[in-house]
Structure formats: C-alpha cells, structure tokens
Design a protein around this motif. Structure first.
Motif, PDB file in Angstrom:
ATOM      1  N   ASP A 133      75.536  41.728  26.115  1.00 32.32           N
ATOM      2  CA  ASP A 133      76.794  41.184  26.650  1.00 32.32           C
ATOM      3  C   ASP A 133      77.160  41.744  28.032  1.00 32.32           C
ATOM      4  O   ASP A 133      77.646  41.011  28.895  1.00 32.32           O
ATOM      5  CB  ASP A 133      77.949  41.396  25.644  1.00 32.32           C
ATOM      6  N   SER A 173      75.588  51.449  30.520  1.00 30.76           N
ATOM      7  CA  SER A 173      74.332  50.856  30.055  1.00 30.76           C
ATOM      8  C   SER A 173      73.293  50.955  31.166  1.00 30.76           C
ATOM      9  O   SER A 173      73.516  50.489  32.286  1.00 30.76           O
ATOM     10  CB  SER A 173      74.553  49.387  29.684  1.00 30.76           C
ATOM     11  N   VAL A 174      72.170  51.568  30.817  1.00 34.64           N
ATOM     12  CA  VAL A 174      71.080  51.732  31.781  1.00 34.64           C
ATOM     13  C   VAL A 174      70.540  50.355  32.183  1.00 34.64           C
ATOM     14  O   VAL A 174      70.442  50.019  33.366  1.00 34.64           O
ATOM     15  CB  VAL A 174      69.966  52.615  31.155  1.00 34.64           C
ATOM     16  N   ASP A 316      67.178  59.970  24.060  1.00 37.80           N
ATOM     17  CA  ASP A 316      65.721  59.891  23.932  1.00 37.80           C
ATOM     18  C   ASP A 316      65.076  61.235  23.589  1.00 37.80           C
ATOM     19  O   ASP A 316      63.870  61.311  23.391  1.00 37.80           O
ATOM     20  CB  ASP A 316      65.096  59.340  25.225  1.00 37.80           C
ATOM     21  N   ILE A 338      74.935  57.111  21.240  1.00 41.62           N
ATOM     22  CA  ILE A 338      74.482  55.959  22.051  1.00 41.62           C
ATOM     23  C   ILE A 338      74.037  54.788  21.167  1.00 41.62           C
ATOM     24  O   ILE A 338      74.436  53.648  21.379  1.00 41.62           O
ATOM     25  CB  ILE A 338      73.329  56.368  23.010  1.00 41.62           C
TER      26      ILE A 338
HETATM   27  C1  UD1 Z   1      67.623  52.640  28.195  1.00 38.04           C
HETATM   28  C2  UD1 Z   1      66.306  53.345  28.031  1.00 38.04           C
HETATM   29  C3  UD1 Z   1      66.222  53.984  26.645  1.00 38.04           C
HETATM   30  C4  UD1 Z   1      67.418  54.897  26.418  1.00 38.04           C
HETATM   31  C5  UD1 Z   1      68.724  54.181  26.717  1.00 38.04           C
HETATM   32  C6  UD1 Z   1      69.924  55.103  26.673  1.00 38.04           C
HETATM   33  C7  UD1 Z   1      64.714  52.168  29.413  1.00 38.04           C
HETATM   34  C8  UD1 Z   1      63.543  51.269  29.488  1.00 38.04           C
HETATM   35  N1  UD1 Z   1      65.230  52.391  28.193  1.00 38.04           N
HETATM   36  O1  UD1 Z   1      67.698  51.624  27.201  1.00 38.04           O
HETATM   37  O2  UD1 Z   1      65.000  54.738  26.603  1.00 38.04           O
HETATM   38  O3  UD1 Z   1      67.429  55.334  25.076  1.00 38.04           O
HETATM   39  O4  UD1 Z   1      68.682  53.575  28.019  1.00 38.04           O
HETATM   40  O5  UD1 Z   1      69.760  56.152  27.558  1.00 38.04           O
HETATM   41  O6  UD1 Z   1      65.175  52.681  30.417  1.00 38.04           O
HETATM   42  N2  UD1 Z   1      74.981  47.972  25.098  1.00 38.04           N
HETATM   43  C9  UD1 Z   1      75.851  46.966  24.768  1.00 38.04           C
HETATM   44  N3  UD1 Z   1      75.790  45.805  25.472  1.00 38.04           N
HETATM   45  C10 UD1 Z   1      74.926  45.618  26.501  1.00 38.04           C
HETATM   46  C11 UD1 Z   1      74.042  46.663  26.839  1.00 38.04           C
HETATM   47  C12 UD1 Z   1      74.099  47.839  26.125  1.00 38.04           C
HETATM   48  O7  UD1 Z   1      76.653  47.105  23.853  1.00 38.04           O
HETATM   49  O8  UD1 Z   1      74.912  44.539  27.104  1.00 38.04           O
HETATM   50  C13 UD1 Z   1      75.020  49.239  24.332  1.00 38.04           C
HETATM   51  C14 UD1 Z   1      73.705  49.494  23.578  1.00 38.04           C
HETATM   52  O9  UD1 Z   1      73.673  48.810  22.347  1.00 38.04           O
HETATM   53  C15 UD1 Z   1      73.752  50.983  23.405  1.00 38.04           C
HETATM   54  C16 UD1 Z   1      74.423  51.455  24.692  1.00 38.04           C
HETATM   55  O10 UD1 Z   1      75.100  50.313  25.210  1.00 38.04           O
HETATM   56  O11 UD1 Z   1      74.542  51.326  22.309  1.00 38.04           O
HETATM   57  C17 UD1 Z   1      73.495  51.990  25.741  1.00 38.04           C
HETATM   58  O12 UD1 Z   1      72.376  51.148  25.890  1.00 38.04           O
HETATM   59  P1  UD1 Z   1      71.594  50.996  27.261  1.00 38.04           P
HETATM   60  O13 UD1 Z   1      71.929  52.121  28.181  1.00 38.04           O
HETATM   61  O14 UD1 Z   1      71.766  49.608  27.752  1.00 38.04           O
HETATM   62  O15 UD1 Z   1      70.081  51.199  26.767  1.00 38.04           O
HETATM   63  P2  UD1 Z   1      68.791  50.482  27.324  1.00 38.04           P
HETATM   64  O16 UD1 Z   1      68.976  50.147  28.761  1.00 38.04           O
HETATM   65  O17 UD1 Z   1      68.367  49.420  26.397  1.00 38.04           O
END
Ligand code: UD1
Length: 429
Positions: A133, A173-174, A316, A338
């Motif tokens: 989202d 969010s990464v 991680d 997270i």
């Molecule tokens: C990246 C890393 C992963 C790491 C994570 C958190 C890469 C390839 N992967 O994953 O190794 O564990 O960061 O440091 O770099 N979320 C939402 N909505 C969104 C996007 C995220 O609710 O649209 C939530 C996710 O469900 C999660 C949190 O935000 O609970 C953080 O996720 P995010 O930082 O986006 O992780 P990734 O980018 O998938």
C-alpha cells in the motif's frame, strides 16, 4: 535438494571476506532500468536472488554482461554491466516476480522512464503479509493511476509524466522508499519523501542515482528531497559490503568462540547490533580492512533486543541473535516490531534443545548450557542461517535442509565458515 551438515564444537579463527550487500545489489540492478546507457556494478554478490532479478531485467530488455566471475582465492564479487537501451516489455509477470518480493520494485523506474508498468503483486519470504500500500500511495502522489487486476498492479503516469510531490510514509519501508525514489528521479519538479527509510543500502542506491545524474539531497536521513531531471546517464558504481552477512558471522563467532576479521565489514553500518554484542561480552573492533570479532564462546550475558528500522537493531539479524542467546547465561527478551510472523525459527531452534517461549511479538529465550545437534529445516532466508549458527556449537551432527533459502542471500556460507575452522559441508542429493 542440497543440505548442510555441521559437526558442532570448533572455534572460528581467521578471516571472512564480506560480500556485496544483497539488499543494495537488487535495487542498484533495478536502477539500470532508468537509463539507456550502461550501468556497471562492482562487488555484486553471486546469489540466487541476484540471478532471479537478472531474469526479470532481461525480460524487460536489459542486456546483462558478467565480466568478472568470482575468484575462489580472494572471494571478490562480480562486475556486472546492465544496459537497458530500450525497454521491450513493461510487464513483470507472476512467474518471475513471485519468487522474490524485491522484484516488485521495478514498478518505480518503469513508471518513471516509460510512463507505464504492469507488475505482478509480489511473493518472497513467508514472514508476514508484506503489503504494497505505501508503494502504491507514493506512486499515486506522483500522479500515477493505479489499478489492480488479476493479481497485477497496472500503473500509468499522466501524458506528460510523473510530477514531484510530498510523499509521507505512515511507517518506514525500505522497499517503498527505493521505489518512490526511483520513480521521482525522472519526475517533473521536486519530490519530498518524509519518513523515508535510511538504511545504508538506501544511501548506497541514492549515491548511485546521483552518479547517474539524479539530484537527491538528505542522504542517510529520514527526509529525501529529489529534484527530477530529464534523463539519467550510465555510471560505474560499487555495491557496499553486506552488513547483515557481517553481523551474521559476528554472531557465529560470538557463539562458537574465536577470533575472526570480517574483511571489508563496516561496524558502523550495524552499530546497534555491535553495541548489543559488546554488552553481551563479545569484543568488536574496527580495523583498517574490516572489523575484528573475538569471543571465548561461553558465558554470554543476555541482552534484551527490539528490532527497529535503521539505525535500530535489524530485523534481518533477529533470528541469528536468538540462536546466540539460546546459550546465554540467563533470560533474553527479543521483540520483533517489523514483521508479524518472523519467529518461525523458534520451533526449529527448539529441536536443538533451546528453551524459547513466544508471547505475541516477543520471544523469551532462557539460555541452556548446551545445544544438541538435530535435523532441522530452513523456513526463510535469515532463519536458515540461525540454524547454522546453532549447529556450530551443538553437540554432534546437525543437518539443515531446504537451504535454498540460504542460497538466496548468503554467498558460499559453508566455504567461508569452513575456512575459519568450522566442520561444515554441503551435501548435494
Ligand atoms: C527490506 C529488506 C528486508 C528487511 C526489511 C526490513 C530488501 C531486499 N529487503 O524488505 O531484508 O527485512 O527491509 O528492514 O532490502 N509495509 C506495509 N506496506 C507497504 C510496505 C511495507 O505495511 O507498502 C510494512 C511491511 O509489511 C513491514 C514493514 O512495513 O511490516 C517494513 O517493511 P519494508 O521495510 O517495506 O521491507 P522490505 O522492503 O520488503
């Protein structure tokens, strides 16, 4: 399917060369979609996830050349060139995207450069629902029209392209930060990303984009300001060392005892974890060529940990730290903030005789004097390596199956550990 066999009990001594970071290499490769010129990346790790993303990029029309294969003696990374002269296909199909969540991130540069993208909703590790989202809201703020149809996100930019805007993420969010940053570099006007992730890998990608001609300020902070440019050019850029790999090996040494130089490792990129390990009784010092980890392999103090976005303790490294604390002198509380389902390693660690209770988002680990070798199964990328860490000190034989999870993110793990004295081998069946 390959397995890993470990006989526990050996100390680790010597040097481990830290590979290029998977979590930087993937978005850097994706950045190649932003230009018709050549992007040459150095220190790219040789991992299953990297190979999977190569397939996805090739499907979009990117020409990829690997000019320098890993040399066995020095463990150097690969030099890989990417040239997206034309984008032949703006669709990233389910068959390719479902294996790895980060492949969804192509939506940002495709939309920025081509004005359209059709990307399958992602798969990846089973560590939580991992919605998209924030990505979609961020792209909408830049003017994109988004529809979801048959499991695909269909995104279209306005006729005259994306427009800069303020994007505020509700939580860090990464992936959403990488994606919106890559979409914004070619948008008209200024984009301000608030509550941006500031993991070192984001800074690495931003620096590469700047080398390609992008205008980005606020690097390594939670607010990124991006002034869109007409066109990006090619560049040569180096993937930063993998802090998660370095932290994982630091925990392996803390577990087994010994003295290992993490060559190329940067302690400052994982300061929160380094601080915890030092409090627990491990010696860690930055040296010129990397950081050194020394431990005697017993009597670690239990130090409570809560995962957080950077600069906090990385999620991680949570599974690896839990493995380490199974033998601490006391009770450790480990809170995962997270991802909601990132304790699947608990049941497997219990097979070694570990005493861990899960209470909501926390795991309470009561240290035991000795683990015993077991047959265990990897459940996700980071969880799989926590089982290897436990196996390094467990009495007798440990067999870790389903190690394809491990191969997604750790380059030649068994070889690196074996060189330091571990009794570990890969069994191919
Ligand atoms: C990246 C890393 C992963 C790491 C994570 C958190 C890469 C390839 N992967 O994953 O190794 O564990 O960061 O440091 O770099 N979320 C939402 N909505 C969104 C996007 C995220 O609710 O649209 C939530 C996710 O469900 C999660 C949190 O935000 O609970 C953080 O996720 P995010 O930082 O986006 O992780 P990734 O980018 O998938």
């Amino acid at each position: 399917m390959d397995k890993i066999r470990i006989i526990g009990g050996n100390q680790l001594n010597g040097e481990i060369t830290i590979s290029g970071a998977k979590n930087a290499a993937l978005p850097l490769m994706i950045a190649s979609l932003l230009t018709d010129e050549e992007l040459v990346l150095d220190n790219v790790p040789n991992l299953a996830d990297v190979k999977q993303l190569q397939k996805i990029l090739e499907n979009h029309g990117v020409e990829i050349n690997i000019s320098d294969h890993i040399k066995t003696d020095d463990m150097g990374g690969q030099k890989v060139s990417f040239k997206a002269k034309t984008i032949s296909d703006t669709c990233a199909p389910y068959e390719l995207v479902s294996a790895m969540r980060a492949s969804f991130w192509v939506i940002g540069p495709l939309l920025g450069r081509m004005g359209e993208a059709k990307v399958s909703l992602p798969g990846g590790c089973a560590i939580g629902t991992r919605p998209v989202d924030f990505f979609l809201d961020g792209l909408k703020a830049l003017g994109a029209q988004i529809e979801i149809e048959d499991g695909y996100v269909i995104a279209k930019a306005p006729e005259d392209g994306l427009r800069g805007n303020r994007v505020h993420f509700p939580r860090i969010s990464v992936g959403a930060t990488h994606t919106v940053m890559m979409a914004a570099v070619l948008a008209k006007g200024i984009t301000i990303i608030e509550n941006a992730a500031c993991e070192p890998e984001i800074g690495n990608v931003a620096r590469c984009l700047i080398a390609m001609g992008a205008k980005i300020s606020g690097l390594d902070t939670h607010t990124l300001t991006i002034e869109g440019v007409e066109k990006l050019n090619g560049a040569n850029f180096e993937v930063l060392p993998d802090r998660i790999e370095a932290g994982t090996f630091a925990m392996a040494v803390a577990m087994s005892g010994g003295d290992v130089l993490m060559r190329k490792g940067r302690a400052s990129d994982l300061q929160a974890a380094v601080d915890v390990l030092i409090k627990a009784g491990v010696e860690i010092e930055q040296e010129e060529n990397g950081f050194r980890v020394k431990a005697n392999g017993a009597g670690l103090r239990p130090i409570d940990v809560e995962t957080d976005p950077f600069p906090g303790f990385p999620t991680d490294l949570q599974a690896q730290y839990m493995a380490l604390m199974t033998r601490a002198a006391g009770v450790t509380n480990i809170k995962e903030t997270i991802f909601e389902n990132r304790f699947m390693h608990v049941a497997e660690l219990a097979r070694f005789g570990a005493d861990i209770k899960v209470d909501g988002q926390s795991a309470i680990v009561s240290g035991v004097p000795q683990l015993s070798g077991a047959q265990v199964m990897a459940t996700d990328l980071r969880a799989s390596v926590s089982l290897v860490i436990a196996g390094l000190v467990a009495n007798g034989e440990t067999i870790v199956s389903r190690i394809y999870h491990l191969d997604r993110g750790f380059e030649r793990l068994e070889e690196k550990l074996r060189r330091c004295g571990a009794d570990i081998e890969r069994i191919s069946e």
